[in-house]
Motif scaffolding. Structure first.
Motif, PDB file in Angstrom:
ATOM      1  N   ILE A   1       0.866  -1.177   0.000  1.00 44.04           N
ATOM      2  CA  ILE A   1       0.000   0.000   0.000  1.00 44.04           C
ATOM      3  C   ILE A   1       0.897   1.219   0.000  1.00 44.04           C
ATOM      4  N   MET A   2       0.629   2.144  -0.925  1.00 43.67           N
ATOM      5  CA  MET A   2       1.447   3.358  -1.037  1.00 43.67           C
ATOM      6  C   MET A   2       0.616   4.490  -1.602  1.00 43.67           C
ATOM      7  N   LYS A   3       1.169   5.700  -1.504  1.00 42.51           N
ATOM      8  CA  LYS A   3       0.530   6.863  -2.109  1.00 42.51           C
ATOM      9  C   LYS A   3       0.563   6.712  -3.622  1.00 42.51           C
ATOM     10  N   ALA A   4      -0.511   7.084  -4.273  1.00 43.56           N
ATOM     11  CA  ALA A   4      -0.555   7.052  -5.736  1.00 43.56           C
ATOM     12  C   ALA A   4       0.259   8.224  -6.290  1.00 43.56           C
ATOM     13  N   SER A   5       0.798   8.014  -7.481  1.00 43.53           N
ATOM     14  CA  SER A   5       1.555   9.062  -8.170  1.00 43.53           C
ATOM     15  C   SER A   5       1.215   8.996  -9.658  1.00 43.53           C
ATOM     16  N   ASP A   6       1.749   9.919 -10.416  1.00 47.80           N
ATOM     17  CA  ASP A   6       1.503   9.941 -11.864  1.00 47.80           C
ATOM     18  C   ASP A   6       1.900   8.620 -12.528  1.00 47.80           C
ATOM     19  N   GLU A   7       2.892   7.942 -11.967  1.00 50.67           N
ATOM     20  CA  GLU A   7       3.345   6.667 -12.543  1.00 50.67           C
ATOM     21  C   GLU A   7       2.269   5.585 -12.454  1.00 50.67           C
ATOM     22  N   ASN A   8       1.279   5.770 -11.593  1.00 45.20           N
ATOM     23  CA  ASN A   8       0.207   4.783 -11.417  1.00 45.20           C
ATOM     24  C   ASN A   8      -0.997   5.029 -12.312  1.00 45.20           C
ATOM     25  N   ILE A   9      -1.034   6.150 -13.025  1.00 46.80           N
ATOM     26  CA  ILE A   9      -2.249   6.529 -13.755  1.00 46.80           C
ATOM     27  C   ILE A   9      -2.660   5.482 -14.796  1.00 46.80           C
ATOM     28  N   ALA A  10      -1.736   4.947 -15.541  1.00 48.91           N
ATOM     29  CA  ALA A  10      -2.094   3.924 -16.541  1.00 48.91           C
ATOM     30  C   ALA A  10      -2.748   2.716 -15.852  1.00 48.91           C
ATOM     31  N   ASP A  11      -2.208   2.299 -14.711  1.00 52.18           N
ATOM     32  CA  ASP A  11      -2.791   1.182 -13.966  1.00 52.18           C
ATOM     33  C   ASP A  11      -4.171   1.550 -13.415  1.00 52.18           C
ATOM     34  N   LEU A  12      -4.320   2.789 -12.935  1.00 49.73           N
ATOM     35  CA  LEU A  12      -5.617   3.245 -12.415  1.00 49.73           C
ATOM     36  C   LEU A  12      -6.678   3.204 -13.505  1.00 49.73           C
ATOM     37  N   LEU A  13      -6.334   3.681 -14.687  1.00 46.85           N
ATOM     38  CA  LEU A  13      -7.283   3.665 -15.808  1.00 46.85           C
ATOM     39  C   LEU A  13      -7.621   2.230 -16.217  1.00 46.85           C
ATOM     40  N   GLY A  14      -6.635   1.357 -16.224  1.00 49.51           N
ATOM     41  CA  GLY A  14      -6.866  -0.048 -16.553  1.00 49.51           C
ATOM     42  C   GLY A  14      -7.784  -0.724 -15.551  1.00 49.51           C
ATOM     43  N   LEU A  15      -7.588  -0.426 -14.273  1.00 54.91           N
ATOM     44  CA  LEU A  15      -8.445  -1.008 -13.242  1.00 54.91           C
ATOM     45  C   LEU A  15      -9.869  -0.480 -13.371  1.00 54.91           C
ATOM     46  N   GLU A  16     -10.006   0.804 -13.648  1.00 58.97           N
ATOM     47  CA  GLU A  16     -11.346   1.358 -13.859  1.00 58.97           C
ATOM     48  C   GLU A  16     -12.060   0.653 -15.007  1.00 58.97           C
ATOM     49  N   GLN A  17     -11.352   0.431 -16.102  1.00 64.77           N
ATOM     50  CA  GLN A  17     -11.976  -0.251 -17.251  1.00 64.77           C
ATOM     51  C   GLN A  17     -12.475  -1.631 -16.854  1.00 64.77           C
ATOM     52  N   GLU A  18     -11.682  -2.321 -16.048  1.00 68.33           N
ATOM     53  CA  GLU A  18     -12.074  -3.659 -15.625  1.00 68.33           C
ATOM     54  C   GLU A  18     -13.286  -3.620 -14.674  1.00 68.33           C
ATOM     55  N   VAL A  19     -13.272  -2.688 -13.738  1.00 68.92           N
ATOM     56  CA  VAL A  19     -14.343  -2.583 -12.749  1.00 68.92           C
ATOM     57  C   VAL A  19     -15.630  -2.054 -13.377  1.00 68.92           C
ATOM     58  N   TYR A  20     -15.493  -1.094 -14.303  1.00 68.08           N
ATOM     59  CA  TYR A  20     -16.669  -0.419 -14.869  1.00 68.08           C
ATOM     60  C   TYR A  20     -16.989  -0.870 -16.295  1.00 68.08           C
ATOM     61  N   PHE A  21     -16.697  -2.128 -16.585  1.00 61.53           N
ATOM     62  CA  PHE A  21     -17.115  -2.771 -17.834  1.00 61.53           C
ATOM     63  C   PHE A  21     -16.693  -1.984 -19.079  1.00 61.53           C
ATOM     64  N   GLY A  22     -15.408  -1.625 -19.137  1.00 59.09           N
ATOM     65  CA  GLY A  22     -14.865  -0.960 -20.318  1.00 59.09           C
ATOM     66  C   GLY A  22     -14.884   0.550 -20.264  1.00 59.09           C
ATOM     67  N   ARG A  23     -15.599   1.123 -19.294  1.00 56.56           N
ATOM     68  CA  ARG A  23     -15.640   2.587 -19.171  1.00 56.56           C
ATOM     69  C   ARG A  23     -14.560   3.040 -18.196  1.00 56.56           C
ATOM     70  N   THR A  24     -14.172   4.291 -18.346  1.00 56.64           N
ATOM     71  CA  THR A  24     -13.286   4.908 -17.367  1.00 56.64           C
ATOM     72  C   THR A  24     -13.961   6.189 -16.873  1.00 56.64           C
ATOM     73  N   PRO A  25     -14.670   6.096 -15.742  1.00 52.25           N
ATOM     74  CA  PRO A  25     -15.356   7.279 -15.224  1.00 52.25           C
ATOM     75  C   PRO A  25     -14.420   8.469 -15.025  1.00 52.25           C
TER      76      PRO A  25
END
Length: 184
Positions: free
Chosen positions: A31-55
């Protein structure tokens, strides 16, 4: 009068966070603070959680991650895989959960609850007296988790998720300031 002191003279917000490893359900997570380096992973996780969308867009994450004075975003990794994240914005005496998601394959393992409780503790240290969040009115699993942690329905935000024409349930959890508890 001390009760109102923080309202008129808000304390400095401290959103410092030291990374650590957590053992849950016989698995180890970082567990760590998020940074700009995590944004691609954050968007990928959103797509998976929200059925292809990125809120949230790349710009939204980038913008939020710059708000160090009053926002904190945490990421949870298992190895090199992002399995969850949470964001909170502190405003006056309120912690507001802006975003939370857990990879579907890792849900119901305690990660979401751990992230929420962590943010509640951080908000308490910063003299918050309540936590708030919005959740889709049809996201019953998330609502169930939030209720288990003590959130209660507050009101309905009609068409809050305008792209999907979906309502949100605004939820609230009253929390006690630890310093206030010591005074009483």
């Amino acid at each position: 009068m001390k009760k109102f002191s923080l309202f008129f003279h808000p304390a400095e917000i401290d959103l410092s966070f030291s990374p650590f490893a957590l053992r849950l359900d016989n698995q180890t997570y970082q567990i760590m603070k998020a940074s700009d380096e995590n944004i691609a992973d954050l968007l990928g996780l959103e797509q998976e959680v929200y059925f292809g969308r990125t809120p949230w867009s790349r710009f939204s994450f980038k913008s939020e991650l710059k708000k160090h004075a009053n926002s904190l975003y945490l990421v949870v990794y298992q190895g090199s895989t992002l399995v969850g994240f949470v964001g909170m914005r502190m405003q006056a005496q309120e912690g507001h959960i802006t975003n939370i998601a857990v990879k579907p394959a890792f849900q119901k393992r305690g990660i979401g609850g751990f992230l929420l409780r962590t943010m509640i503790e951080i908000a308490q240290k910063n003299h918050a007296v309540q936590m708030t969040l919005e959740v889709r009115s049809d996201n019953y699993n998330a609502q169930s988790l939030y209720r288990k942690i003590g959130f209660r329905d507050n009101f309905i935000r009609k068409n809050y998720y305008s792209a999907e024409h979906a309502d949100a349930v605004s939820m609230i959890k009253k929390i006690a300031d630890r310093e206030q508890e010591e005074v009483n």
